[in-house]
Design a protein around this motif. Structure first.
Motif, PDB file in Angstrom:
ATOM      1  N   TYR A  32       0.610  -1.335  -0.020  1.00 52.50           N
ATOM      2  CA  TYR A  32       0.017  -0.067   0.086  1.00 52.50           C
ATOM      3  C   TYR A  32       0.869   1.309  -0.082  1.00 52.50           C
ATOM      4  O   TYR A  32       0.721   2.254  -0.756  1.00 52.50           O
ATOM      5  CB  TYR A  32      -0.993   0.183   1.096  1.00 52.50           C
ATOM      6  N   ILE A  33       1.917   1.351   0.843  1.00 57.64           N
ATOM      7  CA  ILE A  33       2.905   2.484   0.907  1.00 57.64           C
ATOM      8  C   ILE A  33       3.539   2.744  -0.442  1.00 57.64           C
ATOM      9  O   ILE A  33       3.535   3.677  -0.913  1.00 57.64           O
ATOM     10  CB  ILE A  33       3.928   2.279   1.877  1.00 57.64           C
ATOM     11  N   ARG A  34       3.945   1.546  -1.140  1.00 58.61           N
ATOM     12  CA  ARG A  34       4.340   1.735  -2.433  1.00 58.61           C
ATOM     13  C   ARG A  34       3.327   2.280  -3.549  1.00 58.61           C
ATOM     14  O   ARG A  34       3.845   3.257  -3.982  1.00 58.61           O
ATOM     15  CB  ARG A  34       5.166   0.440  -2.854  1.00 58.61           C
ATOM     16  N   TYR A  42       4.907   8.063 -11.303  1.00 61.28           N
ATOM     17  CA  TYR A  42       6.061   7.815 -10.997  1.00 61.28           C
ATOM     18  C   TYR A  42       6.533   7.595  -9.093  1.00 61.28           C
ATOM     19  O   TYR A  42       5.732   8.351  -8.755  1.00 61.28           O
ATOM     20  CB  TYR A  42       7.321   9.065 -11.312  1.00 61.28           C
ATOM     21  N   TYR A  43       7.315   6.757  -9.134  1.00 59.25           N
ATOM     22  CA  TYR A  43       7.580   6.373  -7.704  1.00 59.25           C
ATOM     23  C   TYR A  43       8.333   7.565  -7.125  1.00 59.25           C
ATOM     24  O   TYR A  43       9.173   8.091  -7.702  1.00 59.25           O
ATOM     25  CB  TYR A  43       8.472   5.204  -7.608  1.00 59.25           C
ATOM     26  N   ASN A  44       7.832   8.036  -5.969  1.00 60.39           N
ATOM     27  CA  ASN A  44       8.621   9.163  -5.136  1.00 60.39           C
ATOM     28  C   ASN A  44       8.906   8.687  -3.930  1.00 60.39           C
ATOM     29  O   ASN A  44       8.151   8.087  -2.999  1.00 60.39           O
ATOM     30  CB  ASN A  44       7.379  10.242  -5.105  1.00 60.39           C
ATOM     31  N   SER A  45      10.271   8.434  -3.674  1.00 63.56           N
ATOM     32  CA  SER A  45      10.844   8.085  -2.410  1.00 63.56           C
ATOM     33  C   SER A  45      10.637   9.028  -1.129  1.00 63.56           C
ATOM     34  O   SER A  45      10.306   8.537   0.144  1.00 63.56           O
ATOM     35  CB  SER A  45      12.366   7.898  -2.343  1.00 63.56           C
ATOM     36  N   ASP A  46      10.608  10.239  -1.538  1.00 63.76           N
ATOM     37  CA  ASP A  46      10.000  11.358  -0.398  1.00 63.76           C
ATOM     38  C   ASP A  46       8.767  11.073   0.135  1.00 63.76           C
ATOM     39  O   ASP A  46       8.418  11.169   1.234  1.00 63.76           O
ATOM     40  CB  ASP A  46      10.479  12.783  -0.805  1.00 63.76           C
ATOM     41  N   MET A  47       7.824  10.633  -0.729  1.00 65.16           N
ATOM     42  CA  MET A  47       6.459  10.600  -0.454  1.00 65.16           C
ATOM     43  C   MET A  47       6.268   8.907   0.379  1.00 65.16           C
ATOM     44  O   MET A  47       5.627   9.057   1.382  1.00 65.16           O
ATOM     45  CB  MET A  47       5.663  10.438  -1.824  1.00 65.16           C
ATOM     46  N   GLU A  48       7.092   8.009  -0.001  1.00 67.13           N
ATOM     47  CA  GLU A  48       7.313   6.812   0.559  1.00 67.13           C
ATOM     48  C   GLU A  48       7.674   7.096   2.155  1.00 67.13           C
ATOM     49  O   GLU A  48       7.107   6.490   3.021  1.00 67.13           O
ATOM     50  CB  GLU A  48       7.948   5.858  -0.007  1.00 67.13           C
TER      51      GLU A  48
END
Length: 66
Positions: A32-34, A42-48
């Motif tokens: 869910y987090i991913r 696009y994947y955002n590591s800061d949002m994760e």
């Protein structure tokens, strides 16, 4: 991921700060987090990191009336 809720004992131990149990909770919700870490496709590591932090904070703020 199973549709079952987290066991009550797991929630209690996570609330008390057990690092192994907190990691188990994070692992359970990793998908869910991913998924919700995507911004504009696009994947955002800061949002994760933000979502993970909020989940951990919520474990400690959770009010348990025993």
């Amino acid at each position: 991921m199973s549709n079952r809720l987290l066991p009550y004992d797991t929630i209690i131990k996570a609330h008390e700060g057990d690092p192994i149990v907190i990691q188990a909770v994070l692992d359970r919700y990793a998908g869910y987090i991913r998924y919700f870490s995507k911004m504009n496709g696009y994947y955002n590591s800061d949002m994760e990191d933000y979502i993970t932090t909020k989940l951990i904070e919520s474990l400690f703020k959770f009010r348990l009336d025993r």
